[in-house]
Design a protein around this motif. Structure first.
Motif, PDB file in Angstrom:
ATOM      1  N   ARG A  22       0.832  -1.202   0.000  1.00  0.00           N
ATOM      2  CA  ARG A  22       0.000   0.000   0.000  1.00  0.00           C
ATOM      3  C   ARG A  22       0.870   1.257   0.000  1.00  0.00           C
ATOM      4  NH1 ARG A  22      -5.334  -1.666  -0.927  1.00  0.00           N
ATOM      5  NH2 ARG A  22      -5.816  -3.421   0.434  1.00  0.00           N
ATOM      6  N   PRO A  23       0.317   2.392  -0.462  1.00  0.00           N
ATOM      7  CA  PRO A  23       1.080   3.643  -0.416  1.00  0.00           C
ATOM      8  C   PRO A  23       1.278   4.125   1.015  1.00  0.00           C
ATOM      9  CG  PRO A  23      -1.130   4.001  -1.326  1.00  0.00           C
ATOM     10  CD  PRO A  23      -0.966   2.522  -1.155  1.00  0.00           C
ATOM     11  N   LEU A  24       2.179   5.100   1.177  1.00  0.00           N
ATOM     12  CA  LEU A  24       2.543   5.606   2.494  1.00  0.00           C
ATOM     13  C   LEU A  24       1.336   6.107   3.279  1.00  0.00           C
ATOM     14  CD1 LEU A  24       4.728   6.319   4.558  1.00  0.00           C
ATOM     15  CD2 LEU A  24       5.048   8.499   3.351  1.00  0.00           C
ATOM     16  N   ALA A  25       0.411   6.777   2.609  1.00  0.00           N
ATOM     17  CA  ALA A  25      -0.770   7.307   3.303  1.00  0.00           C
ATOM     18  C   ALA A  25      -1.566   6.190   3.976  1.00  0.00           C
ATOM     19  CB  ALA A  25      -1.657   8.079   2.325  1.00  0.00           C
ATOM     20  N   TRP A  26      -1.680   5.049   3.295  1.00  0.00           N
ATOM     21  CA  TRP A  26      -2.360   3.892   3.879  1.00  0.00           C
ATOM     22  C   TRP A  26      -1.631   3.421   5.138  1.00  0.00           C
ATOM     23  CZ3 TRP A  26      -6.375   0.291   2.717  1.00  0.00           C
ATOM     24  CH2 TRP A  26      -7.213   0.680   1.663  1.00  0.00           C
ATOM     25  N   LYS A  27      -0.314   3.376   5.056  1.00  0.00           N
ATOM     26  CA  LYS A  27       0.470   2.889   6.192  1.00  0.00           C
ATOM     27  C   LYS A  27       0.353   3.822   7.390  1.00  0.00           C
ATOM     28  CE  LYS A  27       3.635   0.338   3.236  1.00  0.00           C
ATOM     29  NZ  LYS A  27       4.971   0.214   2.664  1.00  0.00           N
ATOM     30  N   ILE A  28       0.361   5.136   7.121  1.00  0.00           N
ATOM     31  CA  ILE A  28       0.175   6.101   8.210  1.00  0.00           C
ATOM     32  C   ILE A  28      -1.201   5.919   8.843  1.00  0.00           C
ATOM     33  CG2 ILE A  28      -0.063   8.554   8.749  1.00  0.00           C
ATOM     34  CD1 ILE A  28       2.081   9.067   6.576  1.00  0.00           C
ATOM     35  N   GLY A  29      -2.211   5.761   7.997  1.00  0.00           N
ATOM     36  CA  GLY A  29      -3.559   5.512   8.507  1.00  0.00           C
ATOM     37  C   GLY A  29      -3.629   4.227   9.313  1.00  0.00           C
ATOM     38  N   ALA A  30      -2.902   3.198   8.870  1.00  0.00           N
ATOM     39  CA  ALA A  30      -2.884   1.920   9.589  1.00  0.00           C
ATOM     40  C   ALA A  30      -2.258   2.081  10.968  1.00  0.00           C
ATOM     41  CB  ALA A  30      -2.130   0.873   8.777  1.00  0.00           C
ATOM     42  N   VAL A  31      -1.196   2.877  11.057  1.00  0.00           N
ATOM     43  CA  VAL A  31      -0.565   3.111  12.363  1.00  0.00           C
ATOM     44  C   VAL A  31      -1.536   3.813  13.299  1.00  0.00           C
ATOM     45  CG1 VAL A  31       1.273   4.362  13.569  1.00  0.00           C
ATOM     46  CG2 VAL A  31       1.795   3.118  11.459  1.00  0.00           C
ATOM     47  N   ILE A  32      -2.244   4.824  12.791  1.00  0.00           N
ATOM     48  CA  ILE A  32      -3.220   5.553  13.614  1.00  0.00           C
ATOM     49  C   ILE A  32      -4.344   4.625  14.061  1.00  0.00           C
ATOM     50  CG2 ILE A  32      -4.947   7.398  13.590  1.00  0.00           C
ATOM     51  CD1 ILE A  32      -3.028   8.882  11.615  1.00  0.00           C
ATOM     52  N   PHE A  33      -4.902   3.878  13.093  1.00  0.00           N
ATOM     53  CA  PHE A  33      -5.994   2.954  13.430  1.00  0.00           C
ATOM     54  C   PHE A  33      -5.520   1.871  14.391  1.00  0.00           C
ATOM     55  CE2 PHE A  33      -8.407  -0.944  12.765  1.00  0.00           C
ATOM     56  CZ  PHE A  33      -9.701  -0.500  12.983  1.00  0.00           C
ATOM     57  N   GLY A  34      -4.318   1.331  14.131  1.00  0.00           N
ATOM     58  CA  GLY A  34      -3.783   0.268  14.992  1.00  0.00           C
ATOM     59  C   GLY A  34      -3.547   0.734  16.407  1.00  0.00           C
ATOM     60  N   SER A  35      -3.023   1.963  16.577  1.00  0.00           N
ATOM     61  CA  SER A  35      -2.784   2.458  17.937  1.00  0.00           C
ATOM     62  C   SER A  35      -4.116   2.711  18.651  1.00  0.00           C
ATOM     63  CB  SER A  35      -1.909   3.711  17.921  1.00  0.00           C
ATOM     64  OG  SER A  35      -2.523   4.762  17.211  1.00  0.00           O
ATOM     65  N   LEU A  36      -5.147   3.113  17.897  1.00  0.00           N
ATOM     66  CA  LEU A  36      -6.476   3.272  18.478  1.00  0.00           C
ATOM     67  C   LEU A  36      -7.043   1.924  18.903  1.00  0.00           C
ATOM     68  CD1 LEU A  36      -8.950   5.024  19.153  1.00  0.00           C
ATOM     69  CD2 LEU A  36      -9.693   4.734  16.777  1.00  0.00           C
ATOM     70  N   PHE A  37      -6.876   0.910  18.066  1.00  0.00           N
ATOM     71  CA  PHE A  37      -7.325  -0.443  18.393  1.00  0.00           C
ATOM     72  C   PHE A  37      -6.622  -0.957  19.657  1.00  0.00           C
ATOM     73  CE2 PHE A  37      -6.598  -5.114  17.589  1.00  0.00           C
ATOM     74  CZ  PHE A  37      -7.880  -5.528  17.916  1.00  0.00           C
ATOM     75  N   LEU A  38      -5.322  -0.717  19.754  1.00  0.00           N
ATOM     76  CA  LEU A  38      -4.557  -1.122  20.939  1.00  0.00           C
ATOM     77  C   LEU A  38      -5.055  -0.388  22.173  1.00  0.00           C
ATOM     78  CD1 LEU A  38      -1.125  -1.193  19.137  1.00  0.00           C
ATOM     79  CD2 LEU A  38      -2.084  -3.151  20.373  1.00  0.00           C
ATOM     80  N   ALA A  39      -5.340   0.906  22.029  1.00  0.00           N
ATOM     81  CA  ALA A  39      -5.855   1.678  23.156  1.00  0.00           C
ATOM     82  C   ALA A  39      -7.204   1.143  23.617  1.00  0.00           C
ATOM     83  CB  ALA A  39      -5.969   3.157  22.773  1.00  0.00           C
ATOM     84  N   LEU A  40      -8.095   0.847  22.666  1.00  0.00           N
ATOM     85  CA  LEU A  40      -9.414   0.315  23.025  1.00  0.00           C
ATOM     86  C   LEU A  40      -9.286  -1.037  23.718  1.00  0.00           C
ATOM     87  CD1 LEU A  40     -11.479   1.268  19.841  1.00  0.00           C
ATOM     88  CD2 LEU A  40     -11.606   2.311  22.111  1.00  0.00           C
ATOM     89  N   SER A  41      -8.331  -1.852  23.278  1.00  0.00           N
ATOM     90  CA  SER A  41      -8.132  -3.161  23.915  1.00  0.00           C
ATOM     91  C   SER A  41      -7.690  -3.012  25.367  1.00  0.00           C
ATOM     92  CB  SER A  41      -7.091  -3.973  23.141  1.00  0.00           C
ATOM     93  OG  SER A  41      -5.772  -3.502  23.384  1.00  0.00           O
ATOM     94  N   SER A  42      -7.082  -1.888  25.694  1.00  0.00           N
ATOM     95  CA  SER A  42      -6.610  -1.645  27.053  1.00  0.00           C
ATOM     96  C   SER A  42      -7.758  -1.391  28.019  1.00  0.00           C
ATOM     97  CB  SER A  42      -5.662  -0.437  27.060  1.00  0.00           C
ATOM     98  OG  SER A  42      -4.572  -0.642  26.203  1.00  0.00           O
TER      99      SER A  42
END
Length: 196
Positions: free
Chosen positions: A21-41
């Motif tokens: 995926r392009p860089l923008a997708w990867k940046i979005g994935a990092v943001i979404f992933g950190s949100l998912f990790l936060a919610l799991s907490s």
């Protein structure tokens, strides 16, 4: 059949296919992933000195879906958010002091555990091979427990650390590993072929 044709038939390790995926997708994935990790907490069973959460499930799943590089980066970004005071750690906790307290070893283990699962997923331990995915998830959980308990042992001694920081979490680790493997299997729709 030549090597490039064989590679085009090889299933990708992740249904998200973020490595292409392009860089923008990867940046979005990092943001979404950190949100998912936060919610799991926030999914927490209060225990002393270490609470039981869905963090290890999320860490292993992010690793498996993102791969070892992007997964490790995402998990590290989430931990940096927590260290900087954002309420993203267990139960909405925040602050750098958690990284030197009883939970410190588990927190530092998370990127290692996620990267280990990501590397295994890239080697084929993913939704295409659900049994191996389950074992990979178990290894990821075990890394968290071993490193977490090792730091806890420095604070309270070896036997109390094992009894308080490992034993109560073993059954949960097995269940979360099974859930993680099942999630990967459900997200995998079969071999993905490269564009002709």
């Amino acid at each position: 059949m030549n090597a490039s044709a064989t590679a085009s038939l090889k299933p990708t390790f992740s249904p998200l296919d973020l490595q292409h995926r392009p860089l923008a997708w990867k940046i979005g994935a990092v943001i979404f992933g950190s949100l998912f990790l936060a919610l799991s907490s926030y999914i927490e069973v209060p225990m002393f000195p270490v609470p039981m959460t869905m963090q290890t499930f999320a860490v292993a799943l992010v690793g498996a879906l993102y791969g070892w590089r992007l997964g490790g980066l995402t998990i590290t970004a989430w931990l940096v958010e927590g260290a900087l005071g954002m309420p993203v750690l267990a139960g909405g906790a925040a602050g750098a002091h958690h990284f030197v307290g009883p939970t410190g070893g588990y927190l530092f283990a998370f990127p290692i555990a996620g990267m280990a699962m990501g590397w295994l997923a890239e080697q084929g331990w993913n939704g295409h091979r659900v049994g191996l995915a389950f074992v990979g998830m178990l290894i990821s959980n075990a890394i968290c427990l071993v490193l977490g308990a090792a730091w806890l042992a420095v604070l309270i001694g070896v036997e109390p650390a094992v009894m308080a920081g490992v034993v109560p979490f073993v059954f949960g680790a097995i269940l979360k590993s099974a859930l993680g493997a099942a999630t990967l299997k459900a997200m995998t729709r079969g071999p993905k072929r490269a564009a002709e």
